[in-house]
Write an enzyme that holds these catalytic residues in place. Structure first.
Site, PDB file in Angstrom:
ATOM      1  N   PRO A  25      15.063   1.238  -5.231  1.00 54.39           N
ATOM      2  CG  PRO A  25      14.208  -0.892  -4.983  1.00 54.39           C
ATOM      3  CD  PRO A  25      14.872  -0.136  -5.716  1.00 54.39           C
ATOM      4  CD  GLU A  78      17.125  -9.635  -7.427  1.00 52.73           C
ATOM      5  OE1 GLU A  78      17.636  -9.296  -6.129  1.00 52.73           O
ATOM      6  OE2 GLU A  78      15.955 -10.255  -7.560  1.00 52.73           O
ATOM      7  NE  ARG A 122       0.758  19.534  -8.560  1.00 54.96           N
ATOM      8  CZ  ARG A 122       0.732  20.265  -7.941  1.00 54.96           C
ATOM      9  NH1 ARG A 122       1.721  20.804  -7.073  1.00 54.96           N
ATOM     10  NH2 ARG A 122      -0.464  20.802  -7.704  1.00 54.96           N
ATOM     11  CG  ASP A 179       0.797  22.026  -3.921  1.00 52.63           C
ATOM     12  OD1 ASP A 179      -0.546  22.513  -4.207  1.00 52.63           O
ATOM     13  OD2 ASP A 179       1.238  21.843  -5.325  1.00 52.63           O
TER      14      ASP A 179
END
Length: 228
Positions: free
Chosen positions: A92, A119, A157, A172
């Protein structure tokens, strides 16, 4: 051929994704090689233990450095190449992952993804092993596996020859700083919902102009931060 290695405590999560759709086709074309490794296999603990309590106290368990270091060193040795791989930590606290990052990483030869649980990681993994840290969003998952698979899909991709038409990736959303324009296919009239006339006109210059206008309009409405 690009090589991607995934270090995880849950290798059973990967086959369904890596052996399906575009990723599977890319592997069959030998555009990419996927390898999944269980971090527990590298633990020196006789019970395969890979986590421990954090120094200083606190909730949760921390992934210990030994099995992760040994796993990365094993993968580097098995690759038997002279170039240095990118060692990517999913967490994160990492840099927000963007299309530009996918495009940059698609030019690499070897990517190693470290997928943690618990954790967090022992900080020495970050300091002395990892080259890049990425987060796929401002939310917390139970582990790094899903993030690694998201990154693998977005990178694969972009590899030459993986998509039927390389122009598909170039146009895209995000590749040109805008969201992609709307798409329509047959029938031209579905339950009274009409395809825009310009797309049926055959006038390529007008079609491209319409698509650009729609891309800008959609981006302003849905992601104004990309323009501002």
């Amino acid at each position: 051929m690009m090589r991607m290695d995934f270090l995880t405590l849950f290798p059973e999560m990967f086959p369904g994704v890596l052996q399906s759709s575009i990723l599977n086709k890319a592997a069959e074309k030998e555009s990419v090689q996927f390898n999944v490794h269980n971090i527990r296999d590298f633990s020196v603990n006789k019970h395969g233990k890979v986590d421990d309590y954090p120094y200083g106290g606190g909730a949760g368990m921390v992934l210990t450095p030994q099995p992760v270091f040994d796993a990365v060193e094993h993968v580097k040795g098995a690759a038997n190449v002279v170039y240095a791989p990118r060692v990517i930590l999913l967490c994160p606290q990492g840099k927000p992952y963007k299309q530009a990052d996918a495009e940059k990483l698609a030019s690499e030869k070897h990517l190693i993804f470290i997928c943690g649980h618990y954790e967090g990681y022992d900080e020495r993994i970050r300091e002395h092993l990892v080259t890049d840290e990425y987060s796929i969003g401002d939310f917390v998952l139970t582990g790094g596996e899903l993030g690694a698979m998201v990154m693998a899909d977005s990178i694969t991709r972009l590899l030459p020859g993986v998509l039927g038409n390389d122009e598909s990736a170039e146009k895209d959303s995000f590749s040109q700083g805008l969201l992609e324009h709307p798409h329509y296919t047959r029938p031209a009239d579905f339950r009274g919902y009409q395809v825009p006339d310009v797309l049926l006109s055959g006038h390529h210059e007008n079609i491209e102009k319409w698509r650009k206008e729609q891309a800008v309009k959609r981006t302003r409405e849905r992601r104004p931060d990309l323009i501002d």
